[in-house]
Design an enzyme around this catalytic site. Sequence first.
Site, PDB file in Angstrom:
ATOM      1  N   PRO A 191      51.585  41.686  17.851  1.00  0.00           N
ATOM      2  CA  PRO A 191      51.403  42.483  19.074  1.00  0.00           C
ATOM      3  C   PRO A 191      50.161  42.036  19.848  1.00  0.00           C
ATOM      4  O   PRO A 191      49.114  41.814  19.258  1.00  0.00           O
ATOM      5  CB  PRO A 191      51.213  43.908  18.546  1.00  0.00           C
ATOM      6  CG  PRO A 191      51.624  43.875  17.121  1.00  0.00           C
ATOM      7  CD  PRO A 191      51.456  42.475  16.646  1.00  0.00           C
ATOM      8  N   GLU A 192      50.310  41.876  21.138  1.00  0.00           N
ATOM      9  CA  GLU A 192      49.191  41.501  22.008  1.00  0.00           C
ATOM     10  C   GLU A 192      48.902  42.663  22.954  1.00  0.00           C
ATOM     11  O   GLU A 192      49.510  43.721  22.855  1.00  0.00           O
ATOM     12  CB  GLU A 192      49.533  40.234  22.791  1.00  0.00           C
ATOM     13  CG  GLU A 192      49.831  39.029  21.893  1.00  0.00           C
ATOM     14  CD  GLU A 192      50.003  37.734  22.680  1.00  0.00           C
ATOM     15  OE1 GLU A 192      49.449  37.631  23.783  1.00  0.00           O
ATOM     16  OE2 GLU A 192      50.712  36.840  22.186  1.00  0.00           O
TER      17      GLU A 192
END
Length: 274
Positions: free
Chosen positions: A2-3
Site C-alpha cells: 500500500p502506498e
Amino acid sequence: MPELPEVETIRLSLAPHLVGHRVVEVEARRIRLREGIEPETWRERFEGVRILALERRGKYLLAHAEGAVALFHLGMSGRMVLRRPEEPRDPHTHLVLRMDHGLEVRFIDPRRFGVAVVLRPEALEGHPGLGRLGAEPLSDGMHDVLRQAASRSRAPIRSVLLDQTVLAGLGNIYANEALARAGISPLRRARAISARRIGVLAGAVRQVLEEALEAGGTTLRDGGFVNASGDAGYFSVRLLVYGREGEPCLACGAPIRRRVLTGRSVFYCPKCQR
Ligand SMILES: [Zn+2]
C-alpha cells in the site's frame, strides 16, 4: 504494497466509523510485527477512549485519542477492515478494536511487516519511522524538496523517490509510473538530471498520486489492496510501465524492460525514458 493513495483511501473509509466514537474493547495478540503488539499497553491506553482524529502521515495512519495515539503501518501486506463481530476473522487478524457502534476495526497482516502500536502523544516525534519522514508528496513545498534531494544524490533517481526521508508515502508503483510520465529513466543518476526535468517529475508525481486517490487506490493484479469496507477491485491509474515487462510501450511500442534495483523491480521504456 500500500502506498499513499491506498492508505489515504483506507483513512477516508475508516474515519466516519472511528472519529467521535469510543473504543469499547481492544483484543490484541502478542505478536512480532515490525514493531510488536503489546496487548496490555493497547488495553490500558486505548480501551474506553474516544477517537478524536484519524490522520495520515506518509504511509502511516494515526488515530489520535484522549492521551494516546495509535500508529499503524500496513507494511507489505497489511489491511485494516471494518467488520461486524459475527463475520469470520482472517487467521492473520492481530488486533481488533470494537467500537461503540458495534462494528470492529480489524488489523490483518499475513507477512507481518506492519506496525500497530499505541503511544503517548509526546512519544510520536521520537518514533523511528515517523520522526524522520520527509515532505508530503502532495504538499506545496515538495517540488523544492525533491529538487534539493536530487541535486545532492549520486543514487539512481528511483531510489531518491523511494526515500521516505525525502518524500513520505511514495512507493515503488507510483515512483515507476511518475518516471514513465516524466520520460526519465529510473536508473539515471539523480544529480545528473536537470532542474527543469526534476520539475517535470515533481508534477508527474503529483498527477499520478492525485489520479490514484481519485479512483480510490490502485488494486494490484494480485488483488492485494482492499479498502476498509473490503471492496476489492476498483482500478485507478492506467499503469504505463509497472508490471508490464515485455509488453509494448503505449507511446512507442518498444518492449517495457524490467531491472532489479536495490532488491525491487524497476520498469521502464528504454526508448521514451532517458
Ligand atoms: Zn516508449
